[in-house]
Design a protein around this motif. Structure first.
Motif: not given
Ligand code: 2IP
Ligand code: CA
Length: 380
Positions: A188, A145, A150
């Motif tokens: 994303v 991540s 985003i």
């Protein structure tokens, strides 16, 4: 990263709930609408509306994602600025707080002390919700991540959301306008390359519920990274691909007349129109049209990132239209420069920094993209 997808699905469903709650009370809804000004304004419209629903949804997504993935703090971008002016002319920064009562107090301030409305919204924001999605639950993805960022478009098709026309889906399978065109988009992308890798699209107003009182929604997702290309639904190979002599092209009703004229003169091209940049790309994703093209730079990174990831997962893409036209004229076959999401247009100001400046062309089948580009090259 599969965890992030599951979280985005849950939070997109909460966002759809907020969008529905905000529309239920017409008087309240009118009170929430505010005009965008200055550099925040989308120049395409005389009036560009920002709603409290927009701001709340964006901040709720930011809050929920950062609570579970603190490493994404500072990497979540959205269409809206989170400062809102209430009826008293006070400027309030809308944030979602960790505690329900703090969010309620803040919203009461935005809503000129309307505690009932503030509590309704707070409940929807803090509601714990978990969507069951077997395909998403079984997904494995070796991506960290802290490699991603985003883009959020809290409500794409704001004008349709505000107008609130209750359109039924006609035979073509899509609505030219109305509430079904309003979408929540969460995309994303990779921080390093700007490539879109995951997208969630939630359609809060898909159809009226069986009692005809409220609305039922639906959602779609897609992941495209390395060898993993997965989409929440299986593409039923579009009819138009079977009869290839026919090309269906979706346009904005405000598309330049010269583009419409060139395409209309082609005997095998059918032009279609629908509202909402995200909704038009969703029509391509679902195989309802072959391509969507827009010749102007009036869409933004937050409009295209999420649906772009779904198209990639299905073998399609979104390219910069001007660059495609240029390479078609220069004879450099097969060059379809895909949009990326990490770099601003440094020569532009305000919202235009994140515009898809060269226009866009979205497609599932690259040969149909090439066909459309070839028909337009040198003529627009
Ligand atoms: C808008 C919205 C519009 C679209 C425009 C987008 O986003 O999707 O409907 O114009 O390009 O930027 P059109 O419907 O003519 O394609 P938002 O509603 O979030 O401002
Ligand atoms: Ca938008």
């Amino acid at each position: 990263m599969a965890e992030l997808l599951r979280l985005l699905l849950d939070v997109s469903e909460k966002a759809a709930n907020v969008a529905r709650v905000c529309r239920q009370e017409a008087a309240l809804f009118e009170l929430l609408v505010q005009e965008k000004k200055g550099a925040d304004k989308n120049k395409k419209f005389l009036k560009d509306f920002k709603t409290l629903a927009d701001v709340i949804i964006q901040e709720m997504i930011r809050h929920d994602v950062c609570a579970q993935f603190p490493e994404l703090n500072g990497f979540i971008h959205g269409e809206e600025s989170n400062t809102f002016e209430n009826g008293l002319g006070e400027s309030v920064t809308v944030t979602v707080c960790a505690k329900e009562e703090d969010t309620a107090a803040l919203l009461a301030k935005v809503l000129d002390g309307d505690l009932t409305a503030a509590s309704l919204l707070t409940k929807a924001i803090h509601h714990k919700l978990q969507l069951r999605d077997e395909k998403a639950e079984s997904l494995q993805l070796s991506l960290s991540s802290d490699e991603v960022a985003i883009w959020i478009d809290p409500i794409d098709g704001t004008s349709q959301y505000i107008e609130g026309k209750e359109e039924e889906e006609p035979d073509e399978g899509f609505c030219p306008s109305g509430l079904p065109c309003a979408l929540v988009l969460i995309g994303v992308y990779l921080r390093a390359t700007g490539q879109p890798v995951m997208g969630v699209i939630n359609q809060p107003f898909k159809c009226k519920d069986f009692m005809g009182q409220g609305w039922r929604g639906q959602h779609f997702w897609g992941v495209s990274y390395g060898d993993v290309n997965v989409c929440s639904f299986t593409q039923r190979r579009p009819l138009c691909l079977q009869k290839r002599d026919h090309l269906s092209v979706m346009l904005s009703s405000s598309e330049k007349p010269e583009v419409k004229d060139v395409l209309t003169t082609l005997s095998n091209v059918k032009l279609m129109y629908a509202s909402g940049a995200g909704y038009k790309i969703l029509c391509v994703i679902q195989g309802l049209v072959d391509v969507y093209l827009l010749s102007e730079g009036s869409t933004f990174k937050w409009d295209s990132c999420a649906p772009h990831a779904l198209l990639r997962a299905l073998g399609g893409g979104i390219s910069d239209l001007n660059e495609c036209l240029r390479s078609s004229l220069n004879g450099s076959d097969g060059r379809r420069p895909e949009l990326t999401y990490h770099e601003p247009n440094n020569k532009s100001q305000g919202v235009d920094k994140w515009a898809n400046r060269g226009g866009i062309i979205a497609y599932l089948d690259s040969s149909l993209c090439d066909k459309t580009v070839a028909a337009l090259a040198g003529k627009i």
